[in-house]
Design a protein around this motif. Structure first.
Motif, PDB file in Angstrom:
ATOM      1  N   VAL A   1      10.790 -32.334 -14.304  1.00 22.40           N
ATOM      2  CA  VAL A   1      10.270 -32.974 -15.517  1.00 22.40           C
ATOM      3  C   VAL A   1      10.901 -34.358 -15.677  1.00 22.40           C
ATOM      4  CG1 VAL A   1      10.313 -32.848 -18.051  1.00 22.40           C
ATOM      5  CG2 VAL A   1       9.704 -30.821 -16.713  1.00 22.40           C
ATOM      6  N   LYS A   2      12.206 -34.440 -15.461  1.00 19.08           N
ATOM      7  CA  LYS A   2      12.899 -35.717 -15.611  1.00 19.08           C
ATOM      8  C   LYS A   2      12.494 -36.709 -14.512  1.00 19.08           C
ATOM      9  CE  LYS A   2      16.735 -33.860 -18.212  1.00 19.08           C
ATOM     10  NZ  LYS A   2      18.139 -33.873 -18.474  1.00 19.08           N
ATOM     11  N   VAL A   3      12.258 -36.218 -13.305  1.00 20.79           N
ATOM     12  CA  VAL A   3      11.828 -37.090 -12.209  1.00 20.79           C
ATOM     13  C   VAL A   3      10.434 -37.634 -12.502  1.00 20.79           C
ATOM     14  CG1 VAL A   3      11.132 -37.099  -9.767  1.00 20.79           C
ATOM     15  CG2 VAL A   3      13.312 -36.073 -10.435  1.00 20.79           C
ATOM     16  N   GLN A   4       9.536 -36.783 -12.975  1.00 19.63           N
ATOM     17  CA  GLN A   4       8.180 -37.234 -13.308  1.00 19.63           C
ATOM     18  C   GLN A   4       8.211 -38.281 -14.424  1.00 19.63           C
ATOM     19  OE1 GLN A   4       5.451 -36.676 -11.567  1.00 19.63           O
ATOM     20  NE2 GLN A   4       6.729 -35.445 -10.194  1.00 19.63           N
ATOM     21  N   GLN A   5       9.067 -38.059 -15.423  1.00 21.67           N
ATOM     22  CA  GLN A   5       9.189 -39.021 -16.512  1.00 21.67           C
ATOM     23  C   GLN A   5       9.703 -40.362 -15.987  1.00 21.67           C
ATOM     24  OE1 GLN A   5       8.235 -38.684 -19.843  1.00 21.67           O
ATOM     25  NE2 GLN A   5       8.600 -40.875 -19.776  1.00 21.67           N
ATOM     26  N   LEU A   6      10.657 -40.306 -15.070  1.00 23.27           N
ATOM     27  CA  LEU A   6      11.190 -41.534 -14.477  1.00 23.27           C
ATOM     28  C   LEU A   6      10.104 -42.278 -13.695  1.00 23.27           C
ATOM     29  CD1 LEU A   6      13.712 -43.320 -13.974  1.00 23.27           C
ATOM     30  CD2 LEU A   6      14.136 -41.942 -11.923  1.00 23.27           C
ATOM     31  N   LYS A   7       9.294 -41.553 -12.952  1.00 28.08           N
ATOM     32  CA  LYS A   7       8.201 -42.190 -12.197  1.00 28.08           C
ATOM     33  C   LYS A   7       7.215 -42.873 -13.148  1.00 28.08           C
ATOM     34  CE  LYS A   7       8.203 -39.216  -8.105  1.00 28.08           C
ATOM     35  NZ  LYS A   7       7.443 -38.199  -7.353  1.00 28.08           N
ATOM     36  N   GLN A   8       6.916 -42.207 -14.254  1.00 28.76           N
ATOM     37  CA  GLN A   8       6.005 -42.801 -15.247  1.00 28.76           C
ATOM     38  C   GLN A   8       6.617 -44.057 -15.851  1.00 28.76           C
ATOM     39  OE1 GLN A   8       5.213 -39.633 -18.025  1.00 28.76           O
ATOM     40  NE2 GLN A   8       3.823 -38.561 -16.624  1.00 28.76           N
ATOM     41  N   ASP A   9       7.914 -43.999 -16.124  1.00 23.93           N
ATOM     42  CA  ASP A   9       8.595 -45.157 -16.699  1.00 23.93           C
ATOM     43  C   ASP A   9       8.630 -46.327 -15.701  1.00 23.93           C
ATOM     44  OD1 ASP A   9       8.949 -43.659 -18.967  1.00 23.93           O
ATOM     45  OD2 ASP A   9      11.089 -43.276 -18.641  1.00 23.93           O
ATOM     46  N   TYR A  10       8.805 -46.041 -14.405  1.00 31.60           N
ATOM     47  CA  TYR A  10       8.741 -47.078 -13.376  1.00 31.60           C
ATOM     48  C   TYR A  10       7.358 -47.736 -13.368  1.00 31.60           C
ATOM     49  CZ  TYR A  10      13.077 -46.989 -10.578  1.00 31.60           C
ATOM     50  OH  TYR A  10      14.373 -47.147 -10.124  1.00 31.60           O
ATOM     51  N   ALA A  11       6.315 -46.912 -13.402  1.00 35.20           N
ATOM     52  CA  ALA A  11       4.942 -47.434 -13.382  1.00 35.20           C
ATOM     53  C   ALA A  11       4.665 -48.285 -14.628  1.00 35.20           C
ATOM     54  CB  ALA A  11       3.946 -46.287 -13.286  1.00 35.20           C
ATOM     55  N   ALA A  12       5.099 -47.818 -15.782  1.00 30.87           N
ATOM     56  CA  ALA A  12       4.896 -48.559 -17.027  1.00 30.87           C
ATOM     57  C   ALA A  12       5.658 -49.891 -16.984  1.00 30.87           C
ATOM     58  CB  ALA A  12       5.352 -47.726 -18.217  1.00 30.87           C
ATOM     59  N   ALA A  13       6.877 -49.864 -16.438  1.00 32.53           N
ATOM     60  CA  ALA A  13       7.682 -51.085 -16.359  1.00 32.53           C
ATOM     61  C   ALA A  13       7.020 -52.110 -15.441  1.00 32.53           C
ATOM     62  CB  ALA A  13       9.086 -50.759 -15.876  1.00 32.53           C
ATOM     63  N   GLN A  14       6.423 -51.647 -14.347  1.00 35.23           N
ATOM     64  CA  GLN A  14       5.738 -52.576 -13.440  1.00 35.23           C
ATOM     65  C   GLN A  14       4.541 -53.237 -14.140  1.00 35.23           C
ATOM     66  OE1 GLN A  14       4.823 -50.176 -10.009  1.00 35.23           O
ATOM     67  NE2 GLN A  14       6.749 -50.713  -8.979  1.00 35.23           N
ATOM     68  N   ASN A  15       3.846 -52.469 -14.956  1.00 36.60           N
ATOM     69  CA  ASN A  15       2.699 -53.013 -15.682  1.00 36.60           C
ATOM     70  C   ASN A  15       3.137 -54.027 -16.743  1.00 36.60           C
ATOM     71  OD1 ASN A  15       0.913 -51.461 -14.196  1.00 36.60           O
ATOM     72  ND2 ASN A  15       0.819 -49.824 -15.715  1.00 36.60           N
ATOM     73  N   GLU A  16       4.271 -53.762 -17.374  1.00 37.37           N
ATOM     74  CA  GLU A  16       4.753 -54.632 -18.449  1.00 37.37           C
ATOM     75  C   GLU A  16       5.527 -55.847 -17.927  1.00 37.37           C
ATOM     76  OE1 GLU A  16       6.829 -52.625 -21.671  1.00 37.37           O
ATOM     77  OE2 GLU A  16       5.698 -50.789 -21.258  1.00 37.37           O
ATOM     78  N   ALA A  17       5.985 -55.798 -16.699  1.00 41.47           N
ATOM     79  CA  ALA A  17       6.844 -56.846 -16.153  1.00 41.47           C
ATOM     80  C   ALA A  17       6.191 -58.227 -16.210  1.00 41.47           C
ATOM     81  CB  ALA A  17       7.232 -56.512 -14.718  1.00 41.47           C
ATOM     82  N   ASN A  18       4.930 -58.319 -15.888  1.00 40.19           N
ATOM     83  CA  ASN A  18       4.244 -59.618 -15.917  1.00 40.19           C
ATOM     84  C   ASN A  18       4.167 -60.176 -17.338  1.00 40.19           C
ATOM     85  OD1 ASN A  18       3.857 -59.672 -13.185  1.00 40.19           O
ATOM     86  ND2 ASN A  18       1.854 -58.695 -13.282  1.00 40.19           N
ATOM     87  N   ALA A  19       3.932 -59.287 -18.285  1.00 45.40           N
ATOM     88  CA  ALA A  19       3.775 -59.738 -19.665  1.00 45.40           C
ATOM     89  C   ALA A  19       5.121 -60.097 -20.304  1.00 45.40           C
ATOM     90  CB  ALA A  19       3.078 -58.670 -20.493  1.00 45.40           C
ATOM     91  N   LYS A  20       6.179 -59.401 -19.981  1.00 46.56           N
ATOM     92  CA  LYS A  20       7.465 -59.600 -20.659  1.00 46.56           C
ATOM     93  C   LYS A  20       8.409 -60.520 -19.892  1.00 46.56           C
ATOM     94  CE  LYS A  20       7.223 -55.461 -23.421  1.00 46.56           C
ATOM     95  NZ  LYS A  20       7.897 -54.310 -23.915  1.00 46.56           N
TER      96      LYS A  20
END
Length: 194
Positions: A65-84
């Motif tokens: 569960v924690k690994v899956q959450q981390l993967k989701q957070d990595y994906a979200a961070a990549q999407n937000e990186a350009n904007a922030k």
């Protein structure tokens, strides 16, 4: 005449040597146990393996569960990186890497916990098995009971008639089933006292 006396003397000497060897060899009662078969078929070991797998699966689900959450957070961070911007992306990457290291340490801790818990239980089962074989040997009048198995073996050959593995295994499992039934009753009695 001298030749016949010499031949008779030699024959007697050979006969007495062979007779002594037979007496010495048959003076010991020996048997062997296939330790690899015991480790595969002794109910105590089977139960420990089953308990270990169950606990490993339980611990693994929490980690997954924690690994899956981390993967989701990595994906979200990549999407937000350009904007922030790059500075935010660098800070977020450090935070996610820290969480990844923590998950690695958590996994190592789980493995160690399982090894400690089930290693001790396995050692206890092996100790009980050895004690039982020793007591069995004394009770049945054996001078030696050897062990043979896949990894280490003190026997390279023996007649099947000397193999007492099945008898030992049957009695070990019978005794184990008897003690396994008693333990829940003891636990229930202890719970009632509280």
């Amino acid at each position: 005449m001298k030749k016949s006396l010499i031949l008779l003397g030699l024959a007697l000497a050979l006969f007495s040597c062979n007779n002594d060897k037979g007496t010495a060899a048959s003076g010991f009662k020996t048997a062997y146990v296939d330790t690899s078969k015991l480790s595969k078929e002794y109910e105590a070991f089977k139960d420990l393996e089953s308990q270990s797998k169950i606990k490993q699966e339980e611990m693994g689900r929490e980690l997954d569960v924690k690994v899956q959450q981390l993967k989701q957070d990595y994906a979200a961070a990549q999407n937000e990186a350009n904007a922030k911007g790059p500075q935010w992306a660098q800070l977020k990457a450090q935070e996610l890497q820290k969480r990844e290291r923590e998950l690695g340490m958590m996994q190592e801790g789980m493995v160690k916990t399982l090894q400690d818990e089930f290693g001790a239980k396995n050692d206890s089962a092996v100790s009980k098995m050895k004690k039982y074989i020793k007591d069995y040997g004394k009770k049945k009048g054996f001078d030696y009971i050897y062990g043979t198995g896949d990894v280490t073996s003190s026997i390279l050959y023996a007649k099947d008639g000397y193999d007492i593995t099945e008898e030992i295994l049957k009695e070990l499992n019978s005794n184990y089933k008897g003690t396994a039934k008693e333990e829940p009753a003891k636990d229930a009695a202890a719970a009632e006292k509280k």
